[in-house]
Design a protein around this motif. Structure first.
Motif, PDB file in Angstrom:
ATOM      1  N   ALA A  71       0.961  -1.226  -0.231  1.00 32.14           N
ATOM      2  CA  ALA A  71      -0.018   0.015  -0.121  1.00 32.14           C
ATOM      3  C   ALA A  71       0.774   1.152  -0.200  1.00 32.14           C
ATOM      4  O   ALA A  71       0.603   2.317  -0.588  1.00 32.14           O
ATOM      5  CB  ALA A  71      -0.856  -0.150   1.338  1.00 32.14           C
ATOM      6  N   THR A  72       2.145   1.143   0.845  1.00 33.68           N
ATOM      7  CA  THR A  72       2.717   2.372   0.883  1.00 33.68           C
ATOM      8  C   THR A  72       3.530   2.558  -0.466  1.00 33.68           C
ATOM      9  O   THR A  72       3.673   3.915  -1.008  1.00 33.68           O
ATOM     10  CB  THR A  72       3.852   2.172   1.621  1.00 33.68           C
ATOM     11  OG1 THR A  72       3.355   2.078   3.240  1.00 33.68           O
ATOM     12  CG2 THR A  72       4.772   3.314   1.895  1.00 33.68           C
ATOM     13  N   VAL A  73       3.907   1.562  -1.075  1.00 25.85           N
ATOM     14  CA  VAL A  73       4.698   1.758  -2.385  1.00 25.85           C
ATOM     15  C   VAL A  73       3.536   2.251  -3.392  1.00 25.85           C
ATOM     16  O   VAL A  73       3.933   3.167  -4.248  1.00 25.85           O
ATOM     17  CB  VAL A  73       5.107   0.335  -3.117  1.00 25.85           C
ATOM     18  CG1 VAL A  73       5.742   0.596  -4.267  1.00 25.85           C
ATOM     19  CG2 VAL A  73       6.375   0.021  -2.058  1.00 25.85           C
ATOM     20  N   ARG A  74       2.271   1.933  -3.525  1.00 25.13           N
ATOM     21  CA  ARG A  74       1.267   2.061  -4.489  1.00 25.13           C
ATOM     22  C   ARG A  74       1.095   3.360  -4.471  1.00 25.13           C
ATOM     23  O   ARG A  74       0.758   4.405  -5.246  1.00 25.13           O
ATOM     24  CB  ARG A  74      -0.061   1.124  -4.474  1.00 25.13           C
ATOM     25  CG  ARG A  74       0.414  -0.429  -4.847  1.00 25.13           C
ATOM     26  CD  ARG A  74       0.715  -0.785  -6.290  1.00 25.13           C
ATOM     27  NE  ARG A  74       1.141  -1.844  -6.493  1.00 25.13           N
ATOM     28  CZ  ARG A  74       1.997  -2.652  -6.986  1.00 25.13           C
ATOM     29  NH1 ARG A  74       3.123  -1.796  -7.406  1.00 25.13           N
ATOM     30  NH2 ARG A  74       1.991  -3.907  -6.915  1.00 25.13           N
ATOM     31  N   LYS A  75       0.812   3.898  -3.041  1.00 24.24           N
ATOM     32  CA  LYS A  75       0.193   5.525  -2.753  1.00 24.24           C
ATOM     33  C   LYS A  75       1.371   6.364  -3.151  1.00 24.24           C
ATOM     34  O   LYS A  75       1.192   7.481  -3.778  1.00 24.24           O
ATOM     35  CB  LYS A  75      -0.085   5.338  -1.098  1.00 24.24           C
ATOM     36  CG  LYS A  75      -1.392   4.874  -1.041  1.00 24.24           C
ATOM     37  CD  LYS A  75      -1.765   4.966   0.460  1.00 24.24           C
ATOM     38  CE  LYS A  75      -3.107   4.166   0.954  1.00 24.24           C
ATOM     39  NZ  LYS A  75      -3.440   4.023   2.227  1.00 24.24           N
ATOM     40  N   SER A  76       2.776   5.925  -2.793  1.00 26.61           N
ATOM     41  CA  SER A  76       3.845   6.649  -3.188  1.00 26.61           C
ATOM     42  C   SER A  76       3.960   7.042  -4.330  1.00 26.61           C
ATOM     43  O   SER A  76       4.114   8.119  -4.894  1.00 26.61           O
ATOM     44  CB  SER A  76       5.082   6.398  -2.408  1.00 26.61           C
ATOM     45  OG  SER A  76       5.023   6.127  -0.938  1.00 26.61           O
ATOM     46  N   PHE A  77       3.973   6.073  -5.283  1.00 27.86           N
ATOM     47  CA  PHE A  77       4.139   5.949  -6.602  1.00 27.86           C
ATOM     48  C   PHE A  77       2.774   6.865  -7.453  1.00 27.86           C
ATOM     49  O   PHE A  77       2.993   7.530  -8.465  1.00 27.86           O
ATOM     50  CB  PHE A  77       4.462   4.713  -7.323  1.00 27.86           C
ATOM     51  CG  PHE A  77       5.610   4.171  -7.205  1.00 27.86           C
ATOM     52  CD1 PHE A  77       6.271   3.785  -8.370  1.00 27.86           C
ATOM     53  CD2 PHE A  77       6.306   4.214  -6.082  1.00 27.86           C
ATOM     54  CE1 PHE A  77       7.597   3.342  -8.285  1.00 27.86           C
ATOM     55  CE2 PHE A  77       7.489   3.453  -5.715  1.00 27.86           C
ATOM     56  CZ  PHE A  77       8.245   3.248  -6.933  1.00 27.86           C
ATOM     57  N   SER A  78       1.566   6.676  -6.740  1.00 26.56           N
ATOM     58  CA  SER A  78       0.722   7.374  -7.606  1.00 26.56           C
ATOM     59  C   SER A  78       0.561   8.868  -7.191  1.00 26.56           C
ATOM     60  O   SER A  78       0.271   9.796  -7.962  1.00 26.56           O
ATOM     61  CB  SER A  78      -0.615   6.858  -6.851  1.00 26.56           C
ATOM     62  OG  SER A  78      -0.806   5.596  -7.214  1.00 26.56           O
ATOM     63  N   VAL A  79       1.282   9.242  -6.053  1.00 31.07           N
ATOM     64  CA  VAL A  79       1.142  10.724  -5.587  1.00 31.07           C
ATOM     65  C   VAL A  79       2.268  11.583  -6.537  1.00 31.07           C
ATOM     66  O   VAL A  79       2.080  12.660  -7.057  1.00 31.07           O
ATOM     67  CB  VAL A  79       1.413  10.739  -4.210  1.00 31.07           C
ATOM     68  CG1 VAL A  79       1.897  12.326  -3.799  1.00 31.07           C
ATOM     69  CG2 VAL A  79       0.414  10.339  -3.274  1.00 31.07           C
ATOM     70  N   VAL A  80       3.533  10.949  -6.676  1.00 29.07           N
ATOM     71  CA  VAL A  80       4.313  11.361  -7.548  1.00 29.07           C
ATOM     72  C   VAL A  80       3.880  11.364  -8.919  1.00 29.07           C
ATOM     73  O   VAL A  80       4.327  12.480  -9.699  1.00 29.07           O
ATOM     74  CB  VAL A  80       5.544  10.620  -7.259  1.00 29.07           C
ATOM     75  CG1 VAL A  80       6.679  11.353  -8.367  1.00 29.07           C
ATOM     76  CG2 VAL A  80       6.228  10.681  -5.934  1.00 29.07           C
ATOM     77  N   GLY A  81       3.076  10.358  -9.402  1.00 27.43           N
ATOM     78  CA  GLY A  81       2.844  10.267 -10.835  1.00 27.43           C
ATOM     79  C   GLY A  81       1.653  11.115 -11.048  1.00 27.43           C
ATOM     80  O   GLY A  81       1.281  11.044 -12.250  1.00 27.43           O
ATOM     81  N   MET A  82       0.994  11.757 -10.111  1.00 29.37           N
ATOM     82  CA  MET A  82      -0.314  12.644 -10.335  1.00 29.37           C
ATOM     83  C   MET A  82       0.117  13.918 -10.039  1.00 29.37           C
ATOM     84  O   MET A  82      -0.289  14.949 -10.694  1.00 29.37           O
ATOM     85  CB  MET A  82      -1.290  12.196  -9.556  1.00 29.37           C
ATOM     86  CG  MET A  82      -1.899  10.586 -10.072  1.00 29.37           C
ATOM     87  SD  MET A  82      -3.225   9.769  -9.158  1.00 29.37           S
ATOM     88  CE  MET A  82      -4.406  10.885  -9.789  1.00 29.37           C
ATOM     89  N   ILE A  83       0.728  14.296  -8.848  1.00 24.40           N
ATOM     90  CA  ILE A  83       1.050  15.639  -8.610  1.00 24.40           C
ATOM     91  C   ILE A  83       1.942  16.278  -9.310  1.00 24.40           C
ATOM     92  O   ILE A  83       2.064  17.420  -9.962  1.00 24.40           O
ATOM     93  CB  ILE A  83       1.359  15.874  -7.194  1.00 24.40           C
ATOM     94  CG1 ILE A  83       0.162  15.499  -6.107  1.00 24.40           C
ATOM     95  CG2 ILE A  83       1.755  17.273  -6.766  1.00 24.40           C
ATOM     96  CD1 ILE A  83       0.283  15.526  -4.641  1.00 24.40           C
ATOM     97  N   GLY A  84       3.049  15.419  -9.594  1.00 27.48           N
ATOM     98  CA  GLY A  84       4.346  16.011 -10.567  1.00 27.48           C
ATOM     99  C   GLY A  84       3.581  16.442 -11.852  1.00 27.48           C
ATOM    100  O   GLY A  84       3.876  17.828 -12.151  1.00 27.48           O
ATOM    101  N   PRO A  85       2.935  15.692 -12.568  1.00 28.85           N
ATOM    102  CA  PRO A  85       2.123  16.122 -13.927  1.00 28.85           C
ATOM    103  C   PRO A  85       1.599  17.217 -13.714  1.00 28.85           C
ATOM    104  O   PRO A  85       1.311  18.315 -14.680  1.00 28.85           O
ATOM    105  CB  PRO A  85       1.505  15.050 -14.261  1.00 28.85           C
ATOM    106  CG  PRO A  85       1.984  13.728 -13.835  1.00 28.85           C
ATOM    107  CD  PRO A  85       2.635  14.306 -12.415  1.00 28.85           C
ATOM    108  N   ALA A  86       0.569  17.502 -12.568  1.00 30.18           N
ATOM    109  CA  ALA A  86      -0.210  18.583 -12.597  1.00 30.18           C
ATOM    110  C   ALA A  86       0.345  20.036 -12.394  1.00 30.18           C
ATOM    111  O   ALA A  86       0.303  21.247 -12.969  1.00 30.18           O
ATOM    112  CB  ALA A  86      -1.030  18.487 -11.187  1.00 30.18           C
ATOM    113  N   VAL A  87       1.672  19.909 -11.446  1.00 31.00           N
ATOM    114  CA  VAL A  87       2.433  21.095 -11.488  1.00 31.00           C
ATOM    115  C   VAL A  87       3.156  21.386 -12.765  1.00 31.00           C
ATOM    116  O   VAL A  87       3.022  22.801 -13.218  1.00 31.00           O
ATOM    117  CB  VAL A  87       3.416  20.936 -10.491  1.00 31.00           C
ATOM    118  CG1 VAL A  87       4.628  22.057 -10.393  1.00 31.00           C
ATOM    119  CG2 VAL A  87       2.811  20.576  -9.029  1.00 31.00           C
ATOM    120  N   PHE A  88       3.659  20.858 -13.494  1.00 35.97           N
ATOM    121  CA  PHE A  88       4.382  20.964 -14.686  1.00 35.97           C
ATOM    122  C   PHE A  88       3.360  21.269 -15.773  1.00 35.97           C
ATOM    123  O   PHE A  88       3.683  22.381 -16.752  1.00 35.97           O
ATOM    124  CB  PHE A  88       5.331  19.778 -15.153  1.00 35.97           C
ATOM    125  CG  PHE A  88       6.502  19.946 -14.397  1.00 35.97           C
ATOM    126  CD1 PHE A  88       7.470  20.906 -14.594  1.00 35.97           C
ATOM    127  CD2 PHE A  88       6.825  18.971 -13.360  1.00 35.97           C
ATOM    128  CE1 PHE A  88       8.595  20.790 -13.862  1.00 35.97           C
ATOM    129  CE2 PHE A  88       8.041  19.106 -12.435  1.00 35.97           C
ATOM    130  CZ  PHE A  88       8.787  20.080 -12.954  1.00 35.97           C
TER     131      PHE A  88
END
Length: 503
Positions: A369-386
């Motif tokens: 769960a920790t891995v899935r959530k961490s990868f999802s956060v980076v993979g969704m917030i990062g694209p939003a910012v840029f």
């Protein structure tokens, strides 16, 4: 990240079939799981399946995105220039002379609203076969459903030029039918991997499979631009359709529904896969716990994340060539190449994230769960910012393309986040779960291009900023929701039948 070993009422801190922990007792079901002997990856049937399925998704996405580039060349430029203030917001780049023989194909006077409906029409068919695809592939086997689904899409791709000549409504109908065929692909593939992917190789195998989607985009966008430049837009559909026919022949002869039905798999690999999965898969194929599925918070976390991520993904997938042409002023030849750059980064990050995710779970003992959530956060917030940053680059072409590339590249990280989570929480029903989440995830493809083109009638930078802000806000909400409600272990309703006899 939180390491394995802390208390967790959901049981997410128990890696499935962890290597080096023989006779490990899982807390959820008090069931003894002995580690199976690992089969080599080299020349294995499961990695052969990954490569061929990757080629299949290469075909799927090349058929899906080629219209985005071809659309630029299908339009009557004289008409477009008269309806807009200029051909592009930014100064046009110097373009090489096009060969005269490529002007044989017809062009059309479609306004921006019609373009939005054409680009989004694929998803109106795509959404119809998501849940049926998951159910039928689970009941009758995924091989032929997936194969014929792509074949249907190939056939209607080959008919696209004829439909366009008949009128926009005919083209929309053909794209809808193409979507109907492709709608079964992802649910079928998840059911295939439910029978083929050992738990601790899921991230690797699925990212190899789905990198084909990124590569299809990466290759189809620039190649479509070159085909339009040197031939004409009709050949975009003929050439990619022919590739799809070749793939279908290979799939028909080389792929099988499960390790037990594969005639050429080694006994060691067959036992490795089946023993890895024997305590995860339900023994009842006829009973589907629909009530538990639709009321599962773990599933709805994936639904929201999938919907949110796809809003940004489909906005760029369908409209990036239009943005490159109408705002940044790139030619059809330059357009395809530059539109592909973001997906190169996405493909690279998807593969690397798959390797890292399995390493963190298997070797470093991080919770699933920790891995899935961490990868999802980076993979969704990062694209939003840029993506928001792109709207403020003005006519700085280099910075705009760089930010778009970084945005899509970071999005690739989510391939090892919520995207694979279906197999973590319910491997027996992964195809059905993917059908449900992809049904909601298809809605952005249906309405996103229509809304975006309605907001960008004058193709000003301010209008496109609004489009980017909407996509970024939806992405941020999805990341937060998944972080709160996502889970990483097999849910009790997904394995109930396996433990119903005295356990």
């Amino acid at each position: 990240m939180e390491r394995y070993g802390g208390s967790d009422t959901e049981g997410d801190n128990t890696p499935l079939l962890h290597r080096g922990h023989e006779d490990k007792v899982t807390r959820d079901f008090q069931c003894v799981v002995t580690e199976p002997v690992r089969a080599p990856a080299c020349c294995s049937s499961r990695y052969g399946l990954a490569l061929l399925s990757s080629l299949g998704f290469f075909v799927v996405y090349s058929l899906r995105v080629n219209l985005s580039v071809a659309m630029v060349d299908m339009l009557n430029n004289t008409h477009q220039s008269s309806t807009n203030h200029s051909s592009s917001v930014c100064p046009a780049h110097a373009n090489p002379a096009r060969p005269k023989h490529n002007h044989t194909a017809r062009v059309y006077d479609w306004d921006s609203e019609t373009q939005g409906w054409i680009l989004g029409s694929f998803f109106y068919g795509y959404i119809l076969t998501q849940i049926p695809g998951g159910y039928l592939s689970g009941r009758y086997g995924p091989k032929w459903l997936l194969g014929f689904g792509i074949l249907v899409s190939v056939v209607f791709t080959l008919l696209t030029p004829v439909a366009a000549d008949l009128g926009a409504s005919y083209l929309i109908a053909v794209r809808v039918l193409e979507g109907v065929g492709e709608g079964v692909t992802f649910p079928s593939m998840y059911n295939m991997w439910a029978a083929w992917a050992p738990p601790l190789e899921r991230s690797r195998l699925l990212t190899i499979t789905y990198i084909g989607a990124q590569l299809g985009t990466v290759v189809a966008l620039p190649l479509s631009g070159e085909i339009c430049f040197y031939l004409d837009w009709t050949y975009v559909f003929y050439i990619f359709g022919a590739v799809g026919l070749v793939w279908f022949v290979l799939w028909s002869f080389l792929v099988f529904d499960s390790p037990n039905t594969h005639p050429r798999i080694s006994e060691q690999e067959r036992l490795y896969i089946t023993n890895s999965l024997k305590n995860e898969l339900s023994t009842s194929a006829s009973h589907i716990p629909w009530r538990a599925i639709v009321s599962s918070r773990a599933l709805w976390a994936i639904v929201v994340a999938h919907f949110s991520y796809n809003w940004t993904f489909y906005t760029l997938l369908t409209l990036l060539p239009t943005y490159m042409n109408d705002v940044l002023g790139f030619s059809i030849q330059q357009n395809g190449l530059l539109s592909a750059l973001p997906y190169v980064g996405c493909a690279v990050f998807a593969v690397l994230s798959g390797q890292l995710a399995d390493y963190l779970r298997e070797t470093c003992l991080y919770r699933t769960a920790t891995v899935r959530k961490s990868f999802s956060v980076v993979g969704m917030i990062g694209p939003a910012v840029f993506l928001v940053a792109v709207g403020y680059t003005g006519c700085n072409y280099t910075l705009a393309v760089t930010f778009l590339t970084i945005s899509s590249a970071l999005g690739g990280i989510s391939a090892s986040g919520f995207n694979i989570n279906h197999l973590d929480i319910a491997p027996s029903y992964a195809g059905i779960l993917l059908g449900i989440t992809n049904t909601f995830g298809t809605i952005p493809g249906m309405v996103g291009p229509v809304i975006a083109r309605a907001l960008t009638k004058q193709n000003t930078i301010d209008e496109w900023q609004t489009v980017f802000y909407i996509a970024a806000a939806i992405n941020l909400f999805g990341a937060a929701f998944y972080t709160l409600f996502g889970r990483g272990t097999v849910q009790p309703w997904a394995v109930h039948a396996s433990y119903s006899h005295g356990d």
